[in-house]
Design a protein around this motif. Structure first.
Motif, PDB file in Angstrom:
ATOM      1  N   UNK A 288      13.997  -3.846  -2.842  1.00 37.57           N
ATOM      2  CA  UNK A 288      14.351  -5.264  -2.748  1.00 37.57           C
ATOM      3  C   UNK A 288      14.804  -5.572  -1.331  1.00 37.57           C
ATOM      4  N   UNK A 289      14.210  -6.576  -0.743  1.00 39.91           N
ATOM      5  CA  UNK A 289      14.532  -6.949   0.635  1.00 39.91           C
ATOM      6  C   UNK A 289      15.801  -7.795   0.713  1.00 39.91           C
ATOM      7  N   UNK A 290      16.174  -8.147   1.934  1.00 37.34           N
ATOM      8  CA  UNK A 290      17.427  -8.845   2.200  1.00 37.34           C
ATOM      9  C   UNK A 290      17.639 -10.120   1.394  1.00 37.34           C
TER      10      UNK A 290
ATOM     11  N   UNK B  30      19.799   3.390  -0.345  1.00 35.70           N
ATOM     12  CA  UNK B  30      19.617   2.523   0.823  1.00 35.70           C
ATOM     13  C   UNK B  30      18.243   2.709   1.454  1.00 35.70           C
ATOM     14  N   UNK B  31      17.675   1.599   1.882  1.00 30.76           N
ATOM     15  CA  UNK B  31      16.511   1.672   2.737  1.00 30.76           C
ATOM     16  C   UNK B  31      16.977   1.799   4.174  1.00 30.76           C
ATOM     17  N   UNK B  32      16.029   2.000   5.102  1.00 31.83           N
ATOM     18  CA  UNK B  32      16.277   1.810   6.539  1.00 31.83           C
ATOM     19  C   UNK B  32      17.077   2.917   7.220  1.00 31.83           C
ATOM     20  N   UNK B  33      18.025   3.554   6.526  1.00 30.04           N
ATOM     21  CA  UNK B  33      18.894   4.500   7.221  1.00 30.04           C
ATOM     22  C   UNK B  33      18.516   5.953   6.913  1.00 30.04           C
ATOM     23  N   UNK B  34      18.908   6.827   7.812  1.00 25.10           N
ATOM     24  CA  UNK B  34      18.648   8.239   7.618  1.00 25.10           C
ATOM     25  C   UNK B  34      19.705   9.035   8.357  1.00 25.10           C
ATOM     26  N   UNK B  35      19.479  10.334   8.479  1.00 23.66           N
ATOM     27  CA  UNK B  35      20.423  11.101   9.272  1.00 23.66           C
ATOM     28  C   UNK B  35      19.698  12.235   9.992  1.00 23.66           C
ATOM     29  N   UNK B  36      20.139  12.497  11.214  1.00 23.93           N
ATOM     30  CA  UNK B  36      19.477  13.544  11.998  1.00 23.93           C
ATOM     31  C   UNK B  36      20.115  14.895  11.696  1.00 23.93           C
ATOM     32  N   UNK B  37      19.610  15.917  12.339  1.00 23.79           N
ATOM     33  CA  UNK B  37      19.985  17.291  12.028  1.00 23.79           C
ATOM     34  C   UNK B  37      21.492  17.527  12.028  1.00 23.79           C
TER      35      UNK B  37
ATOM     36  N   UNK C 132      24.332  12.822  12.180  1.00 24.92           N
ATOM     37  CA  UNK C 132      24.596  11.465  12.668  1.00 24.92           C
ATOM     38  C   UNK C 132      23.602  10.487  12.034  1.00 24.92           C
ATOM     39  N   UNK C 133      24.086   9.262  11.770  1.00 21.50           N
ATOM     40  CA  UNK C 133      23.250   8.255  11.109  1.00 21.50           C
ATOM     41  C   UNK C 133      22.180   7.717  12.050  1.00 21.50           C
ATOM     42  N   UNK C 134      20.971   7.549  11.522  1.00 16.29           N
ATOM     43  CA  UNK C 134      19.859   6.982  12.298  1.00 16.29           C
ATOM     44  C   UNK C 134      19.280   5.796  11.519  1.00 16.29           C
ATOM     45  N   UNK C 135      18.411   5.002  12.167  1.00 14.11           N
ATOM     46  CA  UNK C 135      17.672   3.959  11.438  1.00 14.11           C
ATOM     47  C   UNK C 135      16.185   4.064  11.771  1.00 14.11           C
ATOM     48  N   UNK C 136      15.373   3.536  10.863  1.00 17.26           N
ATOM     49  CA  UNK C 136      13.914   3.679  11.006  1.00 17.26           C
ATOM     50  C   UNK C 136      13.259   2.509  11.737  1.00 17.26           C
ATOM     51  N   UNK C 137      14.041   1.609  12.315  1.00 13.61           N
ATOM     52  CA  UNK C 137      13.471   0.429  12.973  1.00 13.61           C
ATOM     53  C   UNK C 137      13.553  -0.768  12.036  1.00 13.61           C
ATOM     54  N   UNK C 138      13.556  -1.971  12.625  1.00 11.32           N
ATOM     55  CA  UNK C 138      13.733  -3.189  11.822  1.00 11.32           C
ATOM     56  C   UNK C 138      12.728  -3.249  10.682  1.00 11.32           C
ATOM     57  N   UNK C 139      13.203  -3.683   9.535  1.00 10.90           N
ATOM     58  CA  UNK C 139      12.331  -3.812   8.365  1.00 10.90           C
ATOM     59  C   UNK C 139      12.000  -2.471   7.726  1.00 10.90           C
ATOM     60  N   UNK C 140      12.723  -1.421   8.117  1.00 11.08           N
ATOM     61  CA  UNK C 140      12.383  -0.066   7.698  1.00 11.08           C
ATOM     62  C   UNK C 140      12.592   0.263   6.226  1.00 11.08           C
TER      63      UNK C 140
ATOM     64  N   UNK D  50       6.514  -3.543   6.421  1.00  7.53           N
ATOM     65  CA  UNK D  50       6.755  -2.800   7.651  1.00  7.53           C
ATOM     66  C   UNK D  50       5.465  -2.020   7.966  1.00  7.53           C
ATOM     67  N   UNK D  51       5.007  -2.038   9.223  1.00  8.30           N
ATOM     68  CA  UNK D  51       3.708  -1.441   9.534  1.00  8.30           C
ATOM     69  C   UNK D  51       3.551   0.008   9.067  1.00  8.30           C
TER      70      UNK D  51
END
Ligand code: ASP
Ligand code: MG
Length: 454
Positions: free
Chosen positions: A14-16, A187-194, A197-205, A265-266
Motif C-alpha cells: 500500500x502506497x502513501x 516496511x517498504x523502501x528501507x533496508x540495512x547494510x552489512x 546501518x539503515x539504508x533506503x532503496x530510492x524514492x518510491x522504493x 518504481x522502475x
C-alpha cells in the motif's frame, strides 16, 4: 504457509495515499482482510511524511524543524485519535518522534546520506506500527516485522541495492515461518547494510520491496495498491480520455515504468519478470473498480499500447571536429559518464556531434542533480558541451513498432505543428522516443493519444 499449500501466498503493498490517514488505513485493512491469500503487507510512509523527513535531514533552522516535527506528529496523532486503545501506540510513536527530533538536530550540525536514510526510515516504521495497531484492534492475528532483518543491501545510502541471496535466505528463515499463523506487516523502501546501518532503496522504493519479498517467498502474486485504478494508456490528468489497460505484458509495463508513467518504481518489475510473478495494480480507494494485471503472457499485444511522459529532461550536445574519422571518441565520452555513475538514456549522433539525455529514473532519495561541475569540466577537455534544459520526453510504447508501417502515418503525421528536438527509434521494437520542449509536452501527448487511441 508452505509453498505446496493450496493457494500461493500474496504480498500486498500500500502506497502513501493508501495509508495517509485513519480512513485510508481502514480501507486498506479491509482490502487485506478480504483476501486470505495475502500474508505479507508492505507499507509506504503516510503521504507527505517522507518529503518532510527528507527536508529535516537537510539540516534546517530550528524554527523550520519545529514546523515539520509538528506536522509529522499531527499526521500520526490524527490516526491514533481514531484508535480505540491509544496509550501504548502513542508512547511508541512519541519515542519515534523523539528520535526524529534528535536526528534532525544532528543533521543541523552535519548532513550525510547515512543520516538521511536513518531519519527517513521512521516514515515507514511509524506507518507500519499504526497499521499493526489498527489490525490488532480488529482482532486479526497479526505481527509487526522489521524488514531490515531480511532486506540486506549494499552501503549505497539513498539508492541502496539489495543482496538477493542474503534476502532470500533470511526471508525463508525469519519471515516465512511466521506466515502460517500471522499476517505480517512490514516496511517498504528501507533496508540495512552489512554493519546494520539503515539504508533506503530510492524514492518510491516500496514497490520494489514488495516485489523482492514476493520473489523471496515464491509468491503467486504481488498486489500494488495505489491511488489510481491501474495503468492507463497515458496519464489521465493529461488526457482525461485515457483508457485503462486491463492486462499488459512485463516488457510493456517495464517500458512504461522506465519512461516515467509514475505508477511503479522502475525496478519493481525486475524480480517479478525474473520469477514470472504477476503484479496487480489497483486503487485502494475503489478496489471494486479493478485494475491492471501485469504478467508474462498478456494475450495479443497491440502495436500501440501507451504514451509515457517524462518531464525535466536535460539534453547534452557534445561537438568536436576531432570526431571526423576518429575512433574511440564515443568510448571516451561513455567512460566519463560511467566514472560519474551516469546512465545515458537517449542518444543520437552526427559526424561532428553527439546529443544525449541522461537517465534520471529512480533517482536518489535526495534528488540531487546528476550533471555536476566536475562532469562538465571533464567533458569540456574532450569537446564543446552544450546543455539544454526544460525538455520533456514523450515515449510511444508498443510492440513491433517498426513493422506494419503505422508509425509514419499515425505518429509522425500529427507531429507537424511541433518542434521535435530529438527522435530515437529503431533500437527497441517497444518504443519510439521524442524529445520536445517542456511547454509542448502535454500538447504532443494529447495529439498522439487521439491519433493512436482516440
Ligand atoms: N516513502 C518512500 C517515498 O516516498 C517510499 C515509497 O513510498 O515507496 O519515496
Ligand atoms: Mg509510492
Amino acid at each position: 504457509m508452505s509453498n505446496n499449500s493450496s493457494i500461493p501466498l500474496r504480498v500486498a503493498k500500500f502506497g502513501g495515499t493508501s495509508v495517509a490517514d485513519f480512513d485510508a488505513m481502514n480501507r486498506s485493512a479491509d482490502i487485506v482482510l478480504a483476501s486470505p491469500a495475502v500474508r505479507v503487507v508492505v507499507l509506504s510512509a503516510s503521504a507527505g511524511v517522507t518529503n518532510m523527513l527528507i527536508t529535516l535531514s537537510e539540516g534546517n533552522a530550528a524554527e523550520q524543524r519545529t514546523h515539520y516535527l509538528y506536522e509529522i506528529r499531527r499526521i500520526q496523532y490524527s490516526i491514533i485519535d481514531r484508535l480505540s486503545e491509544k496509550t501504548l501506540i502513542r508512547t511508541e510513536i512519541d519515542q519515534m518522534i523523539d528520535s526524529i527530533a534528535m536526528l534532525s538536530e544532528e543533521a543541523g550540525l552535519a548532513t550525510s546520506l547515512a543520516l538521511t536514510d536513518e531519519l527517513v526510515s521512521y516514515g515507514e516504521l511509524m506507518s507500519t506500527r499504526l497499521f499493526f495497531a489498527l489490525l490488532q484492534q480488529r482482532h486479526v492475528a497479526v505481527a509487526w516485522f522489521d524488514v531490515r532483518q531480511v532486506m540486506r543491501t549494499n552501503a549505497q545510502f539513498g539508492r541502496a541495492e539489495p543482496d538477493n541471496h542474503i534476502l532470500k535466505v533470511k526471508t525463508r528463515r525469519l519471515l516465512l515461518p511466521r506466515l502460517a499463523s500471522e499476517l505480517v506487516i512490514t516496511q517498504g523502501f528501507i533496508g540495512s547494510e552489512r554493519r546494520g546501518r539503515t539504508t533506503t532503496l530510492g524514492r518510491g522504493g516500496s514497490d520494489y520491496t514488495a516485489a523482492l519479498l514476493g520473489e523471496a517467498l515464491n509468491a503467486g502474486r504481488i498486489d500494488i495498491w495505489t491511488d489510481v485504478p491501474g495503468i492507463y494508456t497515458t496519464d489521465p490528468r493529461v488526457v482525461p480520455q485515457a483508457k485503462r489497460i486491463t492486462e499488459i505484458s512485463f516488457e510493456e509495463a517495464a517500458e512504461m515504468a522506465t519512461f516515467g508513467a509514475k505508477i511503479l518504481h522502475p525496478a519493481t518489475l525486475l524480480p517479478a519478470v525474473r520469477s514470472e510473478i504477476p503484479v496487480f495494480v489497483g486503487s485502494s480507494k475503489e478496489p471494486s473498480a479493478g485494475g491492471t494485471l501485469v504478467y508474462h503472457d498478456a494475450g495479443h499485444p497491440p502495436i500501440f499500447r501507451a504514451l509515457a511522459l517524462r518531464r525535466r529532461q536535460t539534453l547534452l550536445t557534445l561537438h568536436s571536429l576531432n570526431m571526423i574519422y576518429a575512433r574511440g571518441f564515443l568510448a571516451e565520452v561513455f567512460n566519463i559518464m560511467a566514472r560519474h555513475a551516469i546512465s545515458v538514456d537517449l542518444i543520437s549522433t552526427s559526424e561532428v556531434s553527439i546529443a544525449l539525455t541522461i537517465d534520471t529514473t529512480g533517482s536518489t532519495t535526495t534528488g540531487a542533480s546528476l550533471i555536476t561541475h566536475t562532469l562538465l569540466a571533464e567533458l569540456t577537455t574532450l569537446c564543446r558541451v552544450e546543455v539544454e534544459e526544460g525538455l520533456a520526453l514523450v515515449a510511444v510504447i508498443g510492440n513491433q513498432l517498426s513493422q506494419g508501417g503505422r508509425v509514419g502515418k499515425e505518429v509522425f503525421s500529427v507531429l507537424e505543428p511541433f518542434n521535435i528536438r530529438l527522435i530515437c527509434y529503431g533500437a527497441s521494437s517497444h518504443n519510439l522516443c521524442l524529445l520536445v520542449p517542456g511547454s509542448d509536452a502535454e500538447k504532443v501527448v494529447r495529439a498522439l493519444h487521439s491519433s493512436l487511441f482516440g
